[in-house]
Design a protein around this motif. Structure first.
Motif, PDB file in Angstrom:
ATOM      1  N   LEU A 106       0.823  -1.199   0.000  1.00  0.00           N
ATOM      2  CA  LEU A 106       0.000   0.000   0.000  1.00  0.00           C
ATOM      3  C   LEU A 106       0.868   1.264   0.000  1.00  0.00           C
ATOM      4  O   LEU A 106       1.781   1.379   0.801  1.00  0.00           O
ATOM      5  N   THR A 115       1.136  -4.361   4.010  1.00  0.00           N
ATOM      6  CA  THR A 115      -0.262  -4.245   3.629  1.00  0.00           C
ATOM      7  C   THR A 115      -0.412  -4.426   2.125  1.00  0.00           C
ATOM      8  O   THR A 115       0.277  -3.769   1.346  1.00  0.00           O
ATOM      9  N   ARG A 358     -10.838  -1.657  -3.396  1.00  0.00           N
ATOM     10  CA  ARG A 358     -10.510  -1.502  -1.976  1.00  0.00           C
ATOM     11  C   ARG A 358      -9.124  -0.896  -1.872  1.00  0.00           C
ATOM     12  O   ARG A 358      -8.213  -1.268  -2.612  1.00  0.00           O
ATOM     13  N   ASP A 360      -8.010  -0.333   1.533  1.00  0.00           N
ATOM     14  CA  ASP A 360      -7.887  -0.365   2.996  1.00  0.00           C
ATOM     15  C   ASP A 360      -6.927  -1.455   3.464  1.00  0.00           C
ATOM     16  O   ASP A 360      -6.852  -1.761   4.647  1.00  0.00           O
ATOM     17  N   GLU A 362      -7.118  -4.574   2.772  1.00  0.00           N
ATOM     18  CA  GLU A 362      -7.771  -5.884   2.825  1.00  0.00           C
ATOM     19  C   GLU A 362      -8.002  -6.368   1.399  1.00  0.00           C
ATOM     20  O   GLU A 362      -8.128  -5.568   0.469  1.00  0.00           O
TER      21      GLU A 362
END
Lengths: 374, 287
Positions: A106, A115, A358, A360, A362
């Motif tokens: 991310l 992430t 997404r 976030d 996830e």
């Protein structure tokens, strides 16, 4: 044989199967597992692995090694890819075969080191100055990590250019149970070399779409490689006709061969109004979503894109033709959806393109995709 | 295979100059790309002298020229790679050392020489410089130090003496400069020497020693840039700068490089500062 394996191991094995004999990298989560494996495995086969003092040095070492004839690979994540940027340009301008694994995390900047994300898709395409075409492959599981890494080396050799493998944190670090006996071994391609006798001109091509013949630094010929705009002898030039020729050549040598890069898996048991298009880790949710939707009596096709760049336009057009609804799940704000929209615009009837996104950290669940399959 | 018999056709030149008339008997001919001459360097610049000393050292060393690779970065010094009839790699700004490292590791038979300037090697490329020295990587690095960025228009370099004027220090430099010999020695170089372009024989000998030295060898060449550095710092011609070197150079072999700072005025300590035996990267790799 069934083995428990993560994507890092599958990529490493694929690289070695493709003849990789040089690796340089700088530690960065989540790409570090590839660095560790390559530095352990390469000395066993007489190759060289080294940890650079930073990412700029690491890609530089790979480029130097590649110009002696080595098959070089490096691996990093977003922050490192940012630092690779200028030398990716050198790889394009200097026509250097090189494989770069991007393990997406991310972003922006340091972002989320552990992430998952797929936020580098357009960055891979446009991440160095000039806007010249690049090649990027994208596996969805360990078996594809193995096979596409070999293809990446073959493309790098054949077209003498940096080739990306776009992966993500989950793909690289999640252990998967895989049947290795079905792993696909691709015939190894090597860059075309200049004959030892006769004149050698480092960047001479017959047709713009050709790749020049290679002669290594330290080999039979006097060679000059450069990062600057050059004529066929590798000497700096500003003469518009020469500049145009080199620019067009760097463009054409990829674009004229687009058909070779169309790597997709189209799953269409019947003509369906909805097509889901995805790639990488998210494609796995897509495949599950389609299975569940079909079990519930819905009609849906899926297209897994294994070659993100150049965009497999023909395969996408064929898959989207006649559809009314195209769903594009991805772990970013809709970067590849832009490309799908471009394709959809030219179709009649023009399908509606819907993103499932997404950011976030996830994964997108199969349920979230299935909701969009009407 | 031989390069001597190779004919080099004249190529288009970007600056429109006529090709130079060169004597067929010049001793450096076989090491130069005559079709690339004349060079772009200004009158009074020290780069030609540095290149000449390098080529002299190559001839004296009896190294196989086919196995020498020259890597350069960006700037006036970076042009050296384009003038020598040796395999060459003209790289991105500051990154010559990583490319050179890759060449050497992938083909240890090569003699890999980095020929670049102080801005390229020590400012933008400084991290690579100290780490290659720390690793005792088997490279010879020749740094032509003219205390300024030449090609881009006379900007401040990490070597510019305090209070010197450059285009980006119009009121005088407030930075303290790097002492390159000390930096190289402190980082772990196995061989460190400094000469000016006035000391041609000693410079050639030092480059020859550096070429024979396993591990990281570093030769700093103090060189005039009358067009930019000299003009703005009361040494208007190359000759004046050379006269300054003559008056201010002090030969001190084995001097502590910490004591060898170079200021706007004052002495320039030259000589061989470091020549030690220590395992090189490739030696350690072979163990």
């Amino acid at each position: 044989m069934r083995e428990f394996m993560d994507g890092a191991e599958a990529i490493t094995r694929g690289a070695l199967a493709a003849g990789c004999n040089f690796f340089a990298g700088y530690p960065i989560t989540p790409a570090t597992p590839i660095l560790l494996r390559m530095l352990r495995e390469l000395p066993k086969i007489g190759g060289v692995g080294i940890q650079g003092e930073d990412e700029i040095a690491s890609i530089g070492m790979c480029i130097g090694a590649a110009m002696t004839g080595a098959k070089a690979m490096t691996a990093t994540s977003g922050p490192g890819l940012s630092l690779y940027s200028e030398n990716i340009g050198l790889g394009i301008m200097g026509e250097v075969p090189l494989v770069i694994v991007d393990v997406m995390r991310l972003g922006p900047a340091t972002g989320g080191a552990t992430t998952v994300a797929q936020g580098d898709v357009q960055f891979l395409r446009w991440g160095t100055s000039g806007g010249f075409p690049v090649i990027a492959l994208c596996p969805t599981n360990a078996a594809e990590c193995y096979a596409l890494t070999q293809r990446a080396f073959n493309f790098a050799e054949r077209f003498r250019t940096p080739v990306f493998i776009a992966t993500d944190k989950e793909m690289i670090s999640a252990q998967q149970s895989v049947e290795t006996s079905t792993f696909e071994n691709i015939p190894i391609a090597d860059r075309a070399r200049a004959p030892a006798e006769g004149e050698f001109v480092p960047y001479r091509v017959k047709r713009l779409a050709d790749t020049p013949l290679f002669s290594p630094i330290g080999g039979a010929h006097l060679v000059r490689f450069t990062t600057s705009m050059h004529g066929e002898r590798g000497i700096l030039t500003k003469k518009p006709s020469n500049v145009n020729k080199t620019s067009r050549h760097l463009y054409e040598k990829i674009e004229a061969h687009r058909a070779e890069f169309e790597l997709v898996a189209f799953d269409a048991p019947e003509r369906a109004p909805t097509v889901v298009v995805s790639y990488g880790i998210t494609a796995r949710s897509m495949i599950e979503a389609a299975r569940d939707a079909r079990a519930a009596g819905k009609k849906v096709s899926t297209l897994t894109v294994h070659s993100l760049w150049p965009v497999p336009a023909r395969a996408l057009r064929d898959a989207l033709r006649g559809a009314t609804r195209v769903v594009v799940p991805e772990l970013n704000f809709g970067q590849y959806r832009l490309e799908i929209e471009r394709i959809a615009l030219a179709l009649d009837p023009r399908p509606q393109v819907i993103g499932v996104n997404r950011v976030d950290g996830e994964l997108i669940t199969p349920g979230e995709i299935e909701e969009q399959i009407l | 295979m031989g390069r001597q018999g190779e004919t080099i056709e004249p190529v288009e030149r970007m600056d429109g100059h006529e090709l130079a008339e060169t004597s067929p008997h010049h001793p450096m001919d076989r090491l130069l790309r005559r079709d690339r001459l004349p060079h772009i360097w200004c009158p009074g610049c020290g780069l030609g002298t540095a290149l000449n000393c390098f080529l002299g050292a190559v001839i004296q060393s009896k190294l196989d020229v086919d196995q020498i690779a020259i890597v350069s970065g960006i700037g006036c010094s970076g042009r050296v790679a384009g003038y020598v009839a040796m395999d060459s790699f003209h790289t991105t700004h500051g990154r010559a050392i990583p490319f050179a490292t890759g060449l050497k590791l992938a083909n240890p038979k090569l003699k890999v020489v980095v020929f670049s300037g102080d801005g390229d090697l020590i400012a933008i490329g400084g991290n690579h410089f100290i780490h290659a020295a720390r690793r005792n990587m088997d490279l010879t690095v020749i740094c032509v130090n003219n205390f300024i960025y030449g090609m881009t228009g006379g900007q401040l370099a990490p070597t510019t003496p305090t209070e010197a004027r450059t285009s980006t220090s119009p009121y005088g430099n407030r930075d303290h400069p790097f002492n390159l010999a000390y930096l190289a020695a402190a980082s772990g170089a196995a061989y460190v020497a400094r000469w000016t372009t006035l000391h041609v024989r000693r410079l050639q000998r030092a480059i020859g020693e550096a070429l024979q030295k396993p591990g990281f060898s570093f030769v700093e060449v103090i060189s005039p840039c009358p067009t930019l550095y000299g003009r703005w710092n009361k040494q208007k011609t190359g000759l004046e700068q050379m006269a300054f070197y003559k008056e201010h150079s002090v030969i001190q072999h084995g001097a502590d490089p910490r004591q060898a700072d170079i200021g706007l005025t004052g002495q320039i300590v030259v000589g061989k500062f470091v020549d030690v035996e220590k395992p090189s990267y490739l030696e350690l790799q072979r163990r």
